[in-house]
Design an enzyme around this catalytic site. Structure first.
Site, short mmCIF file in Angstrom:
data_model
loop_
_atom_site.label_atom_id
_atom_site.label_comp_id
_atom_site.label_asym_id
_atom_site.label_seq_id
_atom_site.Cartn_x
_atom_site.Cartn_y
_atom_site.Cartn_z
N ARG A 144 27.15 96.41 -114.10
CA ARG A 144 26.26 96.22 -112.94
C ARG A 144 25.72 94.79 -112.84
O ARG A 144 24.70 94.54 -112.17
CB ARG A 144 25.10 97.22 -112.96
CG ARG A 144 25.57 98.66 -112.81
CD ARG A 144 24.38 99.61 -112.61
NE ARG A 144 24.86 100.97 -112.37
CZ ARG A 144 25.05 101.86 -113.33
NH1 ARG A 144 24.81 101.53 -114.59
NH2 ARG A 144 25.46 103.07 -113.04
N LYS A 166 29.43 83.77 -102.82
CA LYS A 166 30.33 84.77 -102.26
C LYS A 166 31.49 84.99 -103.21
O LYS A 166 32.21 84.05 -103.56
CB LYS A 166 30.84 84.32 -100.88
CG LYS A 166 29.81 84.43 -99.79
CD LYS A 166 30.24 83.79 -98.50
CE LYS A 166 31.37 84.53 -97.84
NZ LYS A 166 31.67 83.99 -96.49
N GLU A 208 38.90 71.48 -96.35
CA GLU A 208 37.57 72.07 -96.40
C GLU A 208 36.50 70.99 -96.22
O GLU A 208 35.44 71.24 -95.62
CB GLU A 208 37.35 72.82 -97.71
CG GLU A 208 38.09 74.14 -97.81
CD GLU A 208 37.46 75.26 -96.98
OE1 GLU A 208 36.43 75.02 -96.31
OE2 GLU A 208 38.02 76.37 -96.99
N LYS A 250 27.12 72.40 -97.81
CA LYS A 250 27.18 73.85 -98.01
C LYS A 250 25.90 74.37 -98.63
O LYS A 250 25.41 75.44 -98.25
CB LYS A 250 28.38 74.23 -98.88
CG LYS A 250 28.54 75.73 -98.98
CD LYS A 250 29.88 76.16 -99.55
CE LYS A 250 30.03 77.67 -99.50
NZ LYS A 250 31.33 78.12 -100.05
N ARG A 264 25.19 80.67 -91.58
CA ARG A 264 26.26 80.49 -92.57
C ARG A 264 27.64 80.76 -91.99
O ARG A 264 28.65 80.29 -92.53
CB ARG A 264 25.99 81.40 -93.79
CG ARG A 264 27.00 81.16 -94.91
CD ARG A 264 26.60 81.84 -96.21
NE ARG A 264 27.60 81.61 -97.24
CZ ARG A 264 27.44 81.90 -98.53
NH1 ARG A 264 26.32 82.42 -98.95
NH2 ARG A 264 28.42 81.66 -99.39
N ASN A 268 32.80 79.10 -91.51
CA ASN A 268 34.11 79.71 -91.27
C ASN A 268 34.90 79.02 -90.17
O ASN A 268 35.90 79.59 -89.70
CB ASN A 268 33.93 81.19 -90.93
CG ASN A 268 33.50 82.00 -92.14
OD1 ASN A 268 34.20 82.11 -93.13
ND2 ASN A 268 32.31 82.57 -92.06
N HIS A 271 38.65 79.37 -90.12
CA HIS A 271 39.01 80.43 -91.06
C HIS A 271 39.47 81.72 -90.38
O HIS A 271 40.16 82.52 -91.00
CB HIS A 271 37.84 80.73 -92.00
CG HIS A 271 37.65 79.70 -93.06
ND1 HIS A 271 37.36 78.38 -92.78
CD2 HIS A 271 37.71 79.79 -94.41
CE1 HIS A 271 37.25 77.71 -93.92
NE2 HIS A 271 37.45 78.54 -94.92
N HIS A 275 42.68 82.75 -92.05
CA HIS A 275 42.84 83.99 -92.82
C HIS A 275 43.94 84.87 -92.23
O HIS A 275 44.68 85.54 -92.96
CB HIS A 275 41.53 84.76 -92.85
CG HIS A 275 40.51 84.18 -93.77
ND1 HIS A 275 39.19 84.59 -93.78
CD2 HIS A 275 40.60 83.22 -94.73
CE1 HIS A 275 38.53 83.91 -94.70
NE2 HIS A 275 39.35 83.07 -95.28
N HIS A 288 45.42 78.15 -99.24
CA HIS A 288 44.29 78.49 -98.38
C HIS A 288 43.86 77.31 -97.51
O HIS A 288 43.65 77.46 -96.29
CB HIS A 288 43.11 78.96 -99.23
CG HIS A 288 41.84 79.14 -98.46
ND1 HIS A 288 41.69 80.13 -97.51
CD2 HIS A 288 40.67 78.45 -98.47
CE1 HIS A 288 40.49 80.04 -96.97
NE2 HIS A 288 39.85 79.04 -97.54
#
Length: 396
Positions: A144, A166, A208, A250, A264, A268, A271, A275, A288
């Protein structure tokens, strides 16, 4: 106030320290050279500060795990282990998005359990973005939740994926559909690790940083326009400037919107279709950052069509993308890409959220992009989907 402070250089070696502050976590990103040779004492200092102990009273947990890839470990194991008094348990994750899966996670979790991992264990994610995402996810769910550090080894992971908390894995239906938010105790971005990075990986990561400039840092855009030769030539000062600026951007955004409820989402940019490209091609053909590069082109096109950027700004930003090419050729069906965007995790119900550039150095999230508009942007992108030239004339 921006929850971010740039501290003076370390007295022993040139290093920058960037603070990340969110509602649930506060930690530092250390960027510089020589960090790999002194990881244990640096981690002990972080633990001592957190627990209110003297550095002499701090100890690493009994069980420390390192998640890495076989290729990275073969190159850097000796230097990585040099500062550790007790050798960590090494876990391996094969490279590539195809291994960023729940199947891999289960295998690694069982290895941790078999090695005696408990709630006090520590994990170190040492590798690129995939290792960082999977390592952070392991740390988030094992017992956990256990502590972990990020030691990113690629440009992309240093400027982007190691920061922000993330973590997660892919499903066959889409990228990063399973995950959590779990921040590291600290990030150690050693620029020496970039010395063995292939040119293709470096260029992919730089997209990026191009994105970071477009959405939030006009100065970074100008710097990357004016210093592309130094950056691509791996000039240490130029790379460090780009890395630090990207992380600062960031950290600022994450500090204001930790859980991607609003601001936030601008991270993206490029992206949504990026993606989709990765998903449609089975995560096998493009890195990527390369998929994001193509996604940036589609976003710039849609921004011009919608008037969020002018024709001159479109030309300028397209020129910036071209400076950091070439991008790999891409031959896919435009409609399949649009269909794949329906699985994008930014979607809520039937609302298609899409990030558009606003001028140079800003961005917005819109919720009314139609399927027809997205198809047109994908078709424009695919019409250009051939290797871009090494350089293009910079547009003022």
């Amino acid at each position: 106030m921006c929850p971010l402070f740039l501290l003076p250089c370390d007295t022993i070696e040139e290093m920058q320290i960037i603070r990340v502050s969110t509602p649930s976590a506060k930690y530092s990103v250390f960027t510089g050279t020589g960090l790999l040779d002194s990881l244990e004492p640096r981690m002990l200092r972080v633990l001592a500060d957190r627990d209110g102990l003297s550095i002499k009273g701090a100890r690493l947990p009994k069980r420390v795990f390192v998640l890495t890839s076989p290729e990275i470990w073969a190159l850097w194991a000796k230097r990585f282990l040099g500062s550790f008094s007790v050798e960590p348990v090494v876990l391996f994750l094969s490279p590539g998005e195809t291994h960023k899966t729940l199947k891999s996670v289960e295998k690694l979790l069982r290895q941790m359990a078999a090695a005696g991992g408990d709630r006090g264990s520590l994990l170190i994610a040492f590798g690129g973005g995939i290792v960082g995402d999977v390592g952070g996810f392991l740390a988030a769910i094992y017992m956990r939740g256990i502590d972990y550090f990020q030691v990113p080894s690629t440009f992309l992971s240093q400027v982007d994926s190691s920061v922000g908390g993330k973590v997660g894995v892919n499903l066959p239906e889409g990228k990063n559909l399973v995950g959590n938010f779990h921040h590291p105790l600290a990030v150690f971005a050693d620029m020496e690790l970039l010395g063995t990075l292939p040119d293709r990986e470096l260029r992919a990561g730089l997209f990026e940083s191009v994105k970071a400039g477009i959405i939030r840092d006009r100065g970074l855009v100008r710097y990357m326009e004016e210093n592309s030769a130094k950056i691509l030539g791996r000039d240490a000062a130029a790379l460090e400037k780009v890395i630090a600026a990207s992380i600062r951007m960031k950290a600022d955004v994450v500090g204001k919107d930790e859980r991607e409820s609003g601001l936030r989402m601008i991270l993206n940019l490029g992206h949504t279709l990026g993606h989709a490209i990765e998903s449609v091609t089975g995560y096998r053909r493009l890195l990527h950052g390369e998929a994001v590069g193509w996604g940036l082109i589609a976003s710039l096109y849609l921004g011009k069509r919608r008037g969020t950027i002018t024709d001159a700004q479109f030309d300028r930003l397209m020129g910036l993308v071209y400076l950091y090419g070439p991008l790999p050729a891409l031959k896919v069906n435009a409609q399949k890409l649009v269909d794949a965007t329906a699985k994008d995790k930014k979607h809520l119900g039937n609302v298609r959220r899409f990030v558009l550039p606003v001028g140079v150095g800003d961005a917005c999230v819109v919720e009314d992009v139609t399927g027809e508009e997205l198809l047109e942007a994908a078709q424009y992108m695919l019409a250009l989907a051939k290797p871009l030239p090494e350089k293009s004339a910079s547009v003022a």
